[in-house]
Motif scaffolding. Structure first.
Motif, short mmCIF file in Angstrom:
data_model
loop_
_atom_site.label_atom_id
_atom_site.label_comp_id
_atom_site.label_asym_id
_atom_site.label_seq_id
_atom_site.Cartn_x
_atom_site.Cartn_y
_atom_site.Cartn_z
N LEU A 1 -3.23 -12.97 1.77
CA LEU A 1 -2.83 -11.85 0.92
C LEU A 1 -2.39 -12.34 -0.46
CD1 LEU A 1 -2.25 -8.81 0.67
CD2 LEU A 1 0.03 -9.26 1.61
N ARG A 2 -1.71 -13.46 -0.49
CA ARG A 2 -1.23 -14.00 -1.77
C ARG A 2 -2.37 -14.50 -2.64
NH1 ARG A 2 3.44 -18.71 -2.40
NH2 ARG A 2 3.46 -18.74 -4.70
N LEU A 3 -3.40 -15.07 -2.01
CA LEU A 3 -4.52 -15.62 -2.76
C LEU A 3 -5.64 -14.61 -2.98
CD1 LEU A 3 -4.83 -19.16 -1.08
CD2 LEU A 3 -3.65 -18.54 -3.20
N ALA A 4 -5.50 -13.41 -2.43
CA ALA A 4 -6.56 -12.40 -2.54
C ALA A 4 -6.79 -12.02 -3.99
CB ALA A 4 -6.19 -11.18 -1.71
N ARG A 5 -8.05 -11.89 -4.34
CA ARG A 5 -8.43 -11.54 -5.71
C ARG A 5 -9.11 -10.18 -5.78
NH1 ARG A 5 -10.92 -17.35 -7.86
NH2 ARG A 5 -9.07 -18.63 -7.38
N GLN B 1 -10.24 -8.25 -0.01
CA GLN B 1 -9.52 -9.39 0.53
C GLN B 1 -8.07 -9.02 0.89
OE1 GLN B 1 -9.98 -12.38 -2.55
NE2 GLN B 1 -11.86 -13.19 -1.64
N ARG B 2 -7.43 -8.22 0.05
CA ARG B 2 -6.05 -7.79 0.35
C ARG B 2 -6.01 -6.93 1.60
NH1 ARG B 2 -6.42 -6.89 -5.31
NH2 ARG B 2 -5.28 -8.48 -6.50
N LEU B 3 -6.97 -6.01 1.71
CA LEU B 3 -7.01 -5.13 2.87
C LEU B 3 -7.24 -5.92 4.15
CD1 LEU B 3 -6.94 -2.25 3.96
CD2 LEU B 3 -9.41 -2.11 3.52
N MET B 4 -8.15 -6.90 4.09
CA MET B 4 -8.44 -7.71 5.26
C MET B 4 -7.20 -8.50 5.71
SD MET B 4 -11.38 -10.67 5.67
CE MET B 4 -12.59 -9.50 4.99
N ALA B 5 -6.46 -9.03 4.73
CA ALA B 5 -5.25 -9.79 5.07
C ALA B 5 -4.18 -8.88 5.67
CB ALA B 5 -4.72 -10.50 3.83
N LEU B 6 -4.03 -7.69 5.13
CA LEU B 6 -3.02 -6.75 5.65
C LEU B 6 -3.36 -6.28 7.05
CD1 LEU B 6 -2.23 -4.58 2.50
CD2 LEU B 6 -0.67 -6.14 3.69
N VAL B 7 -4.64 -6.08 7.33
CA VAL B 7 -5.07 -5.63 8.65
C VAL B 7 -4.71 -6.66 9.72
CG1 VAL B 7 -7.12 -5.18 10.06
CG2 VAL B 7 -6.89 -4.11 7.83
N ILE B 8 -4.61 -7.93 9.33
CA ILE B 8 -4.22 -8.99 10.27
C ILE B 8 -2.71 -9.20 10.26
CG2 ILE B 8 -4.51 -11.43 10.84
CD1 ILE B 8 -7.27 -11.24 9.46
N LEU B 9 -2.11 -9.19 9.08
CA LEU B 9 -0.68 -9.50 8.96
C LEU B 9 0.21 -8.48 9.66
CD1 LEU B 9 1.62 -11.18 7.79
CD2 LEU B 9 1.39 -9.88 5.65
#
Length: 211
Positions: A175-179, A183-191
């Motif tokens: 999420l921090r490295l998402a550009r 990418q942000r949505l994918m990270a949030l769906v896991i986090l």
């Protein structure tokens, strides 16, 4: 007669290990924790302590090894501060196991076995200090790679809830490295689900103590 050069730099006889070699050695060391141990003449209490350390610390070491390789290929170890934080965090479990071994010393046979497992786990925890010298740079695909690794940890957490503790840092860094928004949505769906699974498990562990 020409004089010998007395100022020549002394050659180092310490071989430089490549990241692949270090990772292979770490895998071999970690695999030792899964090898059945021969029967030894120590009491039941000593056997219980040894099994607790072998299964608990051995499993944590192997899972942390997977997280280390994920961070290495994602370029996270190009940041020295993060290397230090990860090493210090990974050393907590071996230190607790060492204290547990000393306080529950049941003889030389079981004690030496427990100390061997602690040394192996410590070696695995210190691996990023070697990997940082050949760290890969952070790229546009780093967030995708971290999300994929976090997803694998989350799938395992559905069967063994504490493994969500490894999915959360991978997803948080993704999420921090998402550009991009994707990418942000994918990270949030896991986090978010990984954090939920871990908090539910943690609540189940704490509630009997508070009852």
């Amino acid at each position: 007669m020409p004089q010998a050069n007395t100022h020549a730099r002394p050659q180092s006889f310490i071989p430089k290990a490549s990241p692949k070699t270090l990772a292979a050695n770490a895998l071999m060391l970690g695999a030792l924790t899964l090898v059945p141990m021969p029967a030894m003449a120590f009491d039941l209490a000593g056997a219980q302590v040894s099994m607790f350390i072998i299964l608990g610390l051995g499993s944590l070491g192997l899972l942390n090894l997977g997280l280390q390789l994920l961070f290495y290929f994602a370029g996270i170890y190009s940041r020295p501060t993060f290397v230090t934080v990860h090493v210090i965090t990974a050393l907590i479990a071996p230190l607790i196991a060492l204290l547990f071994t000393v306080l529950n010393w049941q003889g030389f046979a079981s004690g030496s076995l427990n100390l061997s497992i602690v040394l192996i786990a410590t070696a695995l925890a210190l691996l990023p200090l070697n990997l940082r010298h050949s760290a890969k740079p952070i790229t546009e695909s780093s967030a995708h790679l971290l999300s994929f690794g976090g997803l694998l940890f989350f799938i395992m957490a559905l069967f063994i809830a504490p493994i969500a503790l490894f999915a959360m840092p991978a997803a948080a860094l993704a999420l921090r490295l998402a550009r991009t928004t994707q990418q942000r949505l994918m990270a949030l769906v896991i986090l978010v689900p990984a954090a939920g699974v871990f908090l539910i498990w943690l609540g189940q562990m704490i509630s009997p103590l508070l009852a």
